[in-house]
Enzyme design. Structure first.
Site, mmCIF file in Angstrom:
data_model
loop_
_atom_site.group_PDB
_atom_site.id
_atom_site.type_symbol
_atom_site.label_atom_id
_atom_site.label_comp_id
_atom_site.label_asym_id
_atom_site.label_seq_id
_atom_site.Cartn_x
_atom_site.Cartn_y
_atom_site.Cartn_z
ATOM 1 N N GLU A 285 0.819 -1.230 0.000
ATOM 2 C CA GLU A 285 0.000 0.000 0.000
ATOM 3 C C GLU A 285 0.848 1.273 0.000
ATOM 4 O OE1 GLU A 285 -3.028 -0.226 3.080
ATOM 5 O OE2 GLU A 285 -4.075 -1.815 1.990
ATOM 6 N N GLU B 257 -5.434 -8.399 -0.396
ATOM 7 C CA GLU B 257 -6.160 -8.117 0.861
ATOM 8 C C GLU B 257 -7.613 -7.889 0.492
ATOM 9 O OE1 GLU B 257 -4.741 -5.219 3.705
ATOM 10 O OE2 GLU B 257 -2.652 -5.662 3.187
HETATM 11 O O1 AHR Z 1 -5.144 -6.027 7.008
HETATM 12 C C1 AHR Z 1 -5.031 -4.899 7.811
HETATM 13 C C2 AHR Z 1 -4.314 -3.734 7.148
HETATM 14 O O2 AHR Z 1 -5.126 -3.238 6.115
HETATM 15 C C3 AHR Z 1 -3.000 -4.027 6.471
HETATM 16 O O3 AHR Z 1 -1.924 -3.962 7.332
HETATM 17 C C4 AHR Z 1 -2.910 -2.940 5.442
HETATM 18 O O4 AHR Z 1 -2.154 -3.337 4.333
HETATM 19 C C5 AHR Z 1 -4.346 -2.618 5.123
HETATM 20 O O5 AHR Z 1 -4.590 -1.256 5.121
#
Ligand code: AHR
Length: 512
Positions: free
Chosen positions: A173, A292
């Site tokens: 990110e 994610e």
């Molecule tokens: O999964 C939780 C968090 O969400 C992670 O660390 C990050 O990459 C995202 O914003």
């Protein structure tokens, strides 16, 4: 009564099911690692401190690949802190989650755990505070057989054989202002290109994921992917996507239609990657790593991580952070998100539900106590078990209903697979309607339907409501029950889905 018709044709397929879409994520965050997968002294712990009760659930869930060690955590992480004698490892302040990191668990421990869990490792490197040199050193440490500084260091730390990690994320990110070492698309793109190049010079067999946007609502979404891929196209294999969904202001209809957003997000990134391909006259295609995704009650959880040290009361080891309790509605949404990933399996090659244990997770544990499945465990587990062979391009024609955020959406959502080897079709069906059952008629073409091998449904149990969770003493209160209203007549399968439900139907078929 809602109605939907689905046509399934043996010849209308979208390629093999990418098994890596049944991935998960273990971050050094909250209690995912410590007291989640790893708890020396727990009654079920093995000699390595791995909780066997959790390992059993991970195996039942059918997880294929696990991303590690973060997440936001990785952007301030020194991988060297997590190798070598545990007693000598430094304690560090993790700025991402305001946590005291002991480093008792690191790369060797994770590789050992992954082996026991039977999952592939997807390793993320730090491109927040670090760069090319640390990245190539880590690949040498992990993958080079021996006879060099870093590979011999690994051997002297107890791993004679390389870990042979194929999948690598180039940071996390990096477009997000919250990220340690946040960068512009040009800064990140250049760094990812050079780090990836140097990593491949050590091990040309690795596969690389460039960071896409943190979510599709980012102001730089689209432009970021285009710029980053402009720099990295030749060196990377995948671009990442992240998305979390939640029910807001009681708007259940929009929440239940989250997969409409996911479909659109995936298709937008595919279009952007293909535009860069055309612009650069490249022949290879960049595929997607949705590394994610999940339901996350981010607004409700806002207070889990107060913004000042005073309010947090100091630095703690593995504090409880965003331990969401999932209900029936959440499980149905997760089922539709999995459908979206599977439908796009011709371009989504990897997907990781975030996270695996305790932190927005399908598995919850108590320190020294039990481990159990949350509601969202079930669609994942069944889909990973049954989605085999080829992805079917289903033609779905469903009654529709209005939502505030996504306009008119199909009330019935579907995905499916056909496995020529086993002679089985698996259909994953969702009724997003809150009030009415749905009659689904499936016309089967190019295959003769035989027996229904399995039909299960997750819905609101008698006497409960859609907010029912299964936590602690009430574990397994939300789960799968037999779906009885399934019939086969000639080439037609008929299924009645209860209101608000996720269902799987597995069918024996023979080729025409
Ligand atoms: O999964 C939780 C968090 O969400 C992670 O660390 C990050 O990459 C995202 O914003």
């Amino acid at each position: 009564m809602t109605r939907a018709t689905i046509t399934l044709d043996r010849d209308f397929t979208a390629g093999p099911v990418p098994r890596r879409i049944f991935g998960s994520f273990v971050e050094h965050m909250g209690r995912c690692v410590y007291t989640g997968i790893y708890e020396p002294g727990h009654p079920s712990a093995d000699e390595n401190g791995f909780r066997r009760d959790v390992l059993e659930l991970v195996s039942e869930m059918g997880v294929t690949v696990v991303r590690y060690p973060g997440g936001n955590f990785v952007s301030g992480y020194r991988w060297e802190d997590g190798v070598g004698p545990v007693a000598e490892r430094p304690r560090r302040l993790d700025g991402a989650w305001h946590t005291l990191e002991t480093n008792a668990f690191g790369l060797h421990e994770f590789a050992g755990w992954a082996k026991q869990a039977g999952v592939e490792i997807m390793e993320a490197i730090n491109l927040g505070t670090r760069g090319v040199d640390a990245a190539r050193a880590l690949v040498e440490y992990a993958n080079h057989p021996g006879g060099t500084y870093y590979s011999d260091l690994r051997r002297s730390n107890g791993a004679e054989e390389p870990f042979d990690i194929k999948l690598w994320c180039l940071g996390n990110e990096m477009d997000g202002p919250w990220q340690i070492g946040h960068k512009t698309a040009d800064e990140y793109g250049r760094l990812a290109q050079e780090a990836g190049k140097a990593m491949r010079l050590v091990d040309p067999s690795i596969e690389l994921v460039a960071c896409g946007s943190s979510n599709s609502g980012m102001p730089t979404f689209g432009e970021w992917e285009s710029t980053v891929l402009g720099h990295t196209y030749d060196v990377v294999d995948y671009i990442s996507l992240h998305a979390y969904y939640e029910e807001t202001e009681g708007d259940a209809a929009s929440f239940l239609a989250s997969a409409v957003d996911m479909d659109h997000f995936i298709e937008s990134v595919v279009a952007t990657a293909d535009a860069v391909r055309a612009r650069g006259k490249h022949s290879k295609r960049i595929n997607l790593s949705f590394d994610e995704w999940n339901v996350w009650y981010a607004r409700r959880d806002g207070d889990d991580m107060p913004s000042t040290i005073e309010a947090r009361g100091g630095w703690y080891e593995h504090p409880r952070v965003i331990e969401d309790h999932y209900n029936v509605t959440d499980a149905v949404v997760v089922g539709t998100l999995l459908n979206s990933l599977l439908r796009h399996g011709d371009r989504v090659a990897i997907a990781n539900q975030a996270q695996l244990v305790n932190v927005i997770a399908p598995i919850l544990t108590e320190e020294g106590g039990a481990a159990w499945r949350q509601s969202i465990f079930w669609p994942f587990a069944r889909m990973s078990e049954l989605a085999r062979g080829e992805i079917l391009r289903l033609a779905v024609s469903s009654d529709r209903h209005e939502t505030n955020r996504f306009g008119d959406v199909d009330t019935v959502d579907a995905a499916g697979t056909y496995d020529d080897e086993t002679g089985r079709v698996a259909l994953f069906l969702v009724n997003r309607g809150l009030d009415e059952a749905a009659d689904v008629t499936v016309a089967v073409r190019g295959l003769q339907p035989g027996q229904v091998v399995r039909a299960e449904v997750l819905t609101i149990p008698e006497g409960a409501d859609r907010f029912l969770t299964s936590v602690g003493a009430d574990a397994d209160r939300v789960g799968l029950t037999p779906l009885r209203e399934v019939t086969v007549e000639g080439e037609t399968l008929s299924v009645r889905l209860p209101a608000l439900s996720w269902a799987v139907v597995e069918l024996d078929v023979t080729r025409d």
